[in-house]
Design an enzyme around this catalytic site. Structure first.
Site, mmCIF file in Angstrom:
data_model
loop_
_atom_site.group_PDB
_atom_site.id
_atom_site.type_symbol
_atom_site.label_atom_id
_atom_site.label_comp_id
_atom_site.label_asym_id
_atom_site.label_seq_id
_atom_site.Cartn_x
_atom_site.Cartn_y
_atom_site.Cartn_z
ATOM 1 N N ASP A 9 0.867 -1.185 0.000
ATOM 2 C CA ASP A 9 0.000 0.000 0.000
ATOM 3 C C ASP A 9 0.901 1.232 0.000
ATOM 4 O O ASP A 9 1.921 1.248 0.706
ATOM 5 C CB ASP A 9 -0.915 -0.001 1.233
ATOM 6 C CG ASP A 9 -2.117 0.924 1.078
ATOM 7 O OD1 ASP A 9 -1.929 2.063 0.586
ATOM 8 O OD2 ASP A 9 -3.231 0.510 1.450
ATOM 9 N N ASP A 10 0.521 2.248 -0.777
ATOM 10 C CA ASP A 10 1.356 3.449 -0.836
ATOM 11 C C ASP A 10 0.975 4.482 0.214
ATOM 12 O O ASP A 10 1.598 5.538 0.299
ATOM 13 C CB ASP A 10 1.272 4.080 -2.234
ATOM 14 C CG ASP A 10 -0.129 4.550 -2.579
ATOM 15 O OD1 ASP A 10 -1.091 3.850 -2.209
ATOM 16 O OD2 ASP A 10 -0.266 5.614 -3.213
ATOM 17 N N ASP A 53 -3.145 -3.468 -2.123
ATOM 18 C CA ASP A 53 -4.024 -2.329 -2.408
ATOM 19 C C ASP A 53 -4.186 -2.194 -3.929
ATOM 20 O O ASP A 53 -3.304 -2.584 -4.695
ATOM 21 C CB ASP A 53 -3.424 -1.048 -1.821
ATOM 22 C CG ASP A 53 -4.365 0.143 -1.959
ATOM 23 O OD1 ASP A 53 -5.590 -0.070 -1.836
ATOM 24 O OD2 ASP A 53 -3.875 1.262 -2.195
ATOM 25 N N MET A 55 -5.294 0.954 -5.608
ATOM 26 C CA MET A 55 -4.926 2.283 -6.095
ATOM 27 C C MET A 55 -3.510 2.632 -5.668
ATOM 28 O O MET A 55 -3.268 3.046 -4.534
ATOM 29 C CB MET A 55 -5.914 3.326 -5.569
ATOM 30 C CG MET A 55 -7.380 2.984 -5.844
ATOM 31 S SD MET A 55 -7.736 2.774 -7.602
ATOM 32 C CE MET A 55 -7.499 4.457 -8.183
ATOM 33 N N ILE A 331 19.548 -64.099 -17.667
ATOM 34 C CA ILE A 331 19.272 -64.420 -19.075
ATOM 35 C C ILE A 331 20.539 -64.982 -19.706
ATOM 36 O O ILE A 331 21.602 -64.340 -19.679
ATOM 37 C CB ILE A 331 18.789 -63.167 -19.826
ATOM 38 C CG1 ILE A 331 17.496 -62.628 -19.189
ATOM 39 C CG2 ILE A 331 18.567 -63.470 -21.307
ATOM 40 C CD1 ILE A 331 16.991 -61.339 -19.811
ATOM 41 N N ASN A 338 23.041 -58.632 -27.451
ATOM 42 C CA ASN A 338 23.434 -57.245 -27.721
ATOM 43 C C ASN A 338 24.451 -57.168 -28.862
ATOM 44 O O ASN A 338 24.368 -56.291 -29.730
ATOM 45 C CB ASN A 338 24.026 -56.606 -26.456
ATOM 46 C CG ASN A 338 22.963 -56.215 -25.451
ATOM 47 O OD1 ASN A 338 21.839 -55.896 -25.811
ATOM 48 N ND2 ASN A 338 23.318 -56.252 -24.175
ATOM 49 N N GLU A 373 21.304 -58.127 -16.780
ATOM 50 C CA GLU A 373 20.321 -59.149 -17.162
ATOM 51 C C GLU A 373 19.972 -60.061 -15.992
ATOM 52 O O GLU A 373 19.404 -61.138 -16.196
ATOM 53 C CB GLU A 373 20.853 -59.971 -18.338
ATOM 54 C CG GLU A 373 22.063 -60.833 -18.023
ATOM 55 C CD GLU A 373 23.394 -60.105 -18.193
ATOM 56 O OE1 GLU A 373 24.404 -60.800 -18.406
ATOM 57 O OE2 GLU A 373 23.433 -58.863 -18.130
#
Length: 457
Positions: A9-10, A53, A55, A331, A338, A373
């Site tokens: 607020d001013d 505010d 204004m 695995i 790969n 794996e």
């Protein structure tokens, strides 16, 4: 409940008045005399709520609010516009700019403190979620801040609880222009309806016949499925005291009759935007947790989760005197997959392997990618004989059907070796069980692969 309140607020006299009121309630108060200063303080995350505010000379409050709500760094900070302007057009302009409330001077101390406390609770909850979601950025997840700023707040699902036909017909017509609206004129059914409907907003009349609307709001806050759904309360002007009580028990916002159409839509959009933002934060937190314990490629739990959870399962098995089976799967010749077909093919095999594992085990079993794996399956309340049957079934499911790679253009044979053991001695160290299963796996590999080898405790 303490919070840092920024008063903008001013007029020095106005600032001192608000500062005295808030300080008396043990809030920490800081001040700014213009919009530019307020924006700078907000961006440094130095405040929890802003009392703004309208204004002011350099930049009016509407513009300050608009900038705060369109900045991803500040949009989550609640803003209450405090002004002498009291026309519906001014109030709606503030709400359209993104303000969380619009209080007209002179502001009642009771109303001011109730509103600040309500918004403080909301801000603290949001801050907690934001803090937990910080890691989302570090692990590459999308922050919800920018989507929240862009959200219009439209297209929500709203449940209106009102037993006055003339009232709910008018409100439903207004809201239907932007949202999907359901009306529940029977307050005794409203909580069930709210819990089942996955709503973005509850609008509750506090002037229900033979039913306490505040009790309904309180019940919605205590029920898990509706705890985070925002509540907008509506009451006649003479019930303003009950509205303040509503803010204390978790009502997010309120309107006094007669209801202004534009204000109703603006407040509904604000609440829906906030609901979506906090939902995004919760989703980010949940996803962060899942990413921390889940292997991204296979969707199985990762080694970190397995090691911590296995200790818990082993302790429970010892206390209850129940067996616990553990198998390590590897695995066969995965490196050659790969090398011969590329790492994309290896990833295809790992993903499909995880799918087949899930189909072969029970819901209470724990399947994890141990590394590369290698995989681990932990089976509570399972002895060596039963676990051996499961392991053999899993081995056959892998070897019995070729794996599709390269988007299904090629299929290759895959086999696995399994080492199996059980925890049967009370208090046995988890590391010893893993080592025994690993030894059994080594034997399976040494004996020709594509087989299950058990090793008793």
């Amino acid at each position: 409940m303490s919070a840092r309140i920024l008063v903008v607020d001013d007029v020095p006299a106005n600032v001192k008045l608000l500062e005295a009121r808030l300080s008396a309630e043990y809030f920490d108060v800081m001040t700014a005399s213009n919009g530019t200063e307020a924006l700078a303080i907000s961006r440094r995350a130095e405040c929890d709520i802003i009392l703004l505010d309208v204004m002011m000379p350099d930049m009016d409050g509407f513009e300050v609010c608009r900038r705060l709500k369109t900045d991803p760094a500040t949009h989550h900070i609640p803003v209450v516009m405090v002004t002498a302007l009291d026309s519906p057009a001014d109030r709606n302009r503030g709400l359209e700019a993104g303000a969380d409330d619009f209080l007209t001077k002179p502001v009642s101390d009771v109303v001011l403190i109730a509103r600040v406390r309500s918004l403080t609770r909301l801000k603290m909850m949001t801050d907690e979620l934001r803090m937990r979601a910080i890691t989302s950025l570090e692990i590459g997840m999308q922050t919800p801040e920018r989507s929240a700023v862009a959200d219009t707040g439209k297209g929500g699902r709203i449940l209106l609880v009102d037993d006055r036909e003339s009232s709910y017909e008018r409100l439903a017509t207004i809201l239907a222009a932007e949202h999907t609206i359901d009306v529940e004129p029977n307050p005794t059914e409203a909580l069930f309806h709210a819990a089942e409907g996955n709503y973005d907003l509850l609008i509750v009349s506090l002037d229900l016949n033979n039913f306490d609307g505040l009790r309904l709001c309180s019940q919605a806050r205590s029920l898990e499925r509706t705890r985070h759904v925002p509540i907008l309360a509506i009451a006649d002007p003479e019930n303003s005291t009950r509205l303040l009580r509503g803010l204390e028990i978790g009502v997010n916002d309120y309107l006094l009759r007669p209801i202004d159409k534009t204000e109703l839509l603006a407040r509904a959009r604000t609440q829906i935007r906030r609901r979506r933002y906090t939902d995004h934060l919760r989703d980010n937190v949940q996803n962060s947790i899942e990413m921390a314990i889940t292997d991204a490629l296979t969707g199985l739990h990762n080694r970190r989760y397995m090691e911590s959870h296995l200790a818990t399962l082993a302790e429970q098995a010892s206390i209850r005197g129940k067996p616990l089976a553990l198998m390590i799967l590897d695995i066969d010749y995965f490196k050659s997959i790969n090398d011969n077909y590329g790492h994309d093919a290896g990833d295809d095999v790992l993903r499909e392997f995880a799918v087949r594992v899930r189909k072969s085990i029970r819901g209470i079993d724990l399947a994890c990618r141990y590394g590369g794996e290698e995989f681990v399956i932990v089976m509570p309340e399972t002895d060596l004989h039963v676990a051996g049957m499961v392991a053999e079934r899993l081995r056959r499911s892998i070897a019995g059907e070729p794996f599709a790679i390269h988007k299904g253009t090629k299929r290759i044979e895959v086999t696995i070796s399994i080492g199996l053991t059980t925890l049967e001695r009370k208090g046995e160290a988890v590391a010893d069980v893993l080592k025994r299963a690993d030894t059994a796996l080594y034997r399976a590999k040494h004996d020709g692969r594509n087989r299950v080898v058990s090793q008793a405790a």
